[in-house]
Design a protein around this motif. Structure first.
Motif, short mmCIF file in Angstrom:
data_model
loop_
_atom_site.label_atom_id
_atom_site.label_comp_id
_atom_site.label_asym_id
_atom_site.label_seq_id
_atom_site.Cartn_x
_atom_site.Cartn_y
_atom_site.Cartn_z
N ALA A 119 52.20 64.35 19.29
CA ALA A 119 53.30 63.51 19.22
C ALA A 119 53.79 62.89 20.55
CB ALA A 119 54.36 64.01 18.65
N LEU A 120 53.83 63.82 21.50
CA LEU A 120 54.06 63.37 22.82
C LEU A 120 52.88 62.44 23.58
CD1 LEU A 120 55.60 67.13 24.37
CD2 LEU A 120 56.64 64.93 23.69
N ASP A 121 51.75 62.96 23.07
CA ASP A 121 50.70 62.42 23.64
C ASP A 121 50.75 60.81 23.49
OD1 ASP A 121 49.58 64.43 25.03
OD2 ASP A 121 48.06 64.64 23.15
N PHE A 122 50.94 60.44 21.91
CA PHE A 122 51.32 59.25 21.45
C PHE A 122 52.22 58.30 22.12
CE2 PHE A 122 53.49 56.37 18.68
CZ PHE A 122 52.68 55.42 18.58
N ALA A 123 53.45 59.04 22.46
CA ALA A 123 54.65 58.50 23.07
C ALA A 123 54.41 57.94 24.46
CB ALA A 123 55.85 59.22 23.22
N LYS A 124 53.66 58.98 25.20
CA LYS A 124 53.17 58.52 26.39
C LYS A 124 52.31 57.51 26.50
CE LYS A 124 51.61 60.75 30.86
NZ LYS A 124 50.49 59.56 31.28
N LYS A 125 51.34 57.15 25.58
CA LYS A 125 50.35 56.05 25.89
C LYS A 125 51.44 54.93 25.79
CE LYS A 125 46.04 58.30 24.14
NZ LYS A 125 46.58 59.56 24.49
N VAL A 126 52.29 55.03 24.70
CA VAL A 126 52.92 53.75 24.52
C VAL A 126 53.72 53.51 25.62
CG1 VAL A 126 55.04 52.53 22.92
CG2 VAL A 126 52.81 53.81 21.94
#
Length: 391
Positions: A72-79
């Motif tokens: 979930a954190l990985d996705f947020a960081k990409k955005v």
């Protein structure tokens, strides 16, 4: 000698304009200035106005230490990175604002701006949602199930379900998960009868499968499973993968893990946004989110191969006993699945609609996959099996 005006009009001397009309050069200047910035360049210095970042407060359905929360954190960081600071998603762990199973209601109401979970957690709202992952999916693996969602009609069906439930959310699915283990047991399961009266944890339509096989099922979120096993409230439980199982502490309370199962063989993650908050975003930020989902899906798929395989070795070092689930139990799962889904389809028109759509897509996709794909077992046995020569 005087040079004719016609020869100098575009060089040294401007043409004489009709009163009230700009000259040709001025018209060209104004046109270029408008294209450049919508105002006359040079008339006044341009002022850059910094935009305040849009902040979204999210929650996942996972404990902070679980690799799922890391995804979930990985996705947020990409955005966040791709938006250049214009959009900032902050992700809290499960329970920070609401309980895991209450996440979708919190997102719909605007208590949270978004979240990260799985569709099986909303099973109680409409049983059809568990078809995105629970059961054998007509032979489709998790990536093929995502293909059905994106290109075979699944996305529109999920939107129809959410609309019927009056849930104001925008949903994106990503991150195909590997086949989940049958679970962790105090004693290895050798026959179908061993499930009779077994206090077992699972979620989604798997509840119905194992109930039909005789188990006493309790649906708990991931962060509560190990504690329940330690207190004797559960005899056995399944969660997801070697990394999560190790991090959550399964090997601390039980040492037997049964691998391979049809109960959750094609699951994926869900990214949720509050519909009002998402619709208010400018088009370029919506595009970043959409392509961020695709990028995160690939990244997560690669990361789980690395992490799951490494943690599988660590679990073996911790003296965990791994067993292949007997074929008789796998067949019993399929038998139970057919009975459960036939009953659900008769009760729920949307359930039948989703099943029919999956079957139609799987009929061609699975046949193609089975005919084209090689069985890699031959190659792995050659290089790593018994009797294989060491490099």
């Amino acid at each position: 000698m005087t040079t004719p005006i016609s020869d100098t009009a575009t060089s040294e001397f401007p043409q004489v304009a009709t009163p009230g009309q700009p000259s040709a050069q001025r018209r060209t200047f104004l046109k270029a200035a408008t294209i450049a910035g919508g105002a006359v360049v040079g008339a006044a210095p341009m002022v850059s106005v910094a935009q305040s970042p849009i902040s979204f407060r999210w929650q996942s359905t996972w404990p902070a230490k679980d690799i799922f929360h890391e995804y979930a954190l990985d996705f947020a960081k990409k955005v966040n990175d791709m938006s250049g600071g214009r959009l900032k998603i902050d992700v809290l762990p499960s329970g920070a604002v609401v309980k895991a199973f209450d996440l979708i209601d919190a997102v719909s109401k605007g208590t949270l701006d978004g979240g990260h979970g799985v569709l099986a957690y909303w099973y109680g709202k409409n049983s059809a949602m568990a078809l995105w992952g629970s059961g054998p999916s007509f032979g489709m693996d998790p990536n093929m199930l995502l293909a059905w969602h994106e290109f075979g009609g699944g996305k529109a069906l999920l939107e129809e379900i959410y609309k019927g439930l009056n849930l104001d959310v925008v949903s994106f699915l990503y991150g195909p998960m590997p086949t989940q283990p049958l679970g962790w047991f105090k004693k290895p399961i050798t026959k179908v009868e061993d499930f009779k009266g077994l206090k077992y944890r699972t979620v989604g339509l798997s509840i119905d499968i194992f109930t039909a096989m005789g188990a006493a099922v309790n649906a708990l979120p991931g962060g509560e499973i190990v504690a329940a096993m330690d207190r004797g409230l559960l005899d056995a439980a399944e969660f997801n993968n070697a990394t999560s199982d190790r991090i959550l502490g399964f090997p601390d309370v039980v040492k037997n893990c049964m691998l391979q199962s049809f109960h959750q063989s094609g699951e994926q993650f869900e990214v949720l946004f509050n519909k009002g908050k998402y619709n208010a975003l400018p088009a370029e930020l919506k595009a970043i989110i959409q392509y961020g989902v695709q990028a995160a899906s690939a990244d997560m798929s690669w990361k789980q191969v690395d992490r799951n395989s490494s943690d599988y070795i660590e679990l073996k070092k911790a003296k965990v006993n791994f067993y292949k689930t007997p074929d008789a139990i796998l067949k019993a799962q399929l038998d139970a699945w057919d009975k459960v889904t036939a009953k659900k389809a008769g009760e729920n028109a949307l359930f039948k609609k989703v099943m029919d759509s999956q079957r139609a897509f799987a009929e061609r996709a699975v046949a193609w996959n089975n005919d084209y794909s090689i069985n890699f077992r031959m190659a792995s046995d050659r290089y790593f099996g018994k009797g294989a020569k060491k490099a």
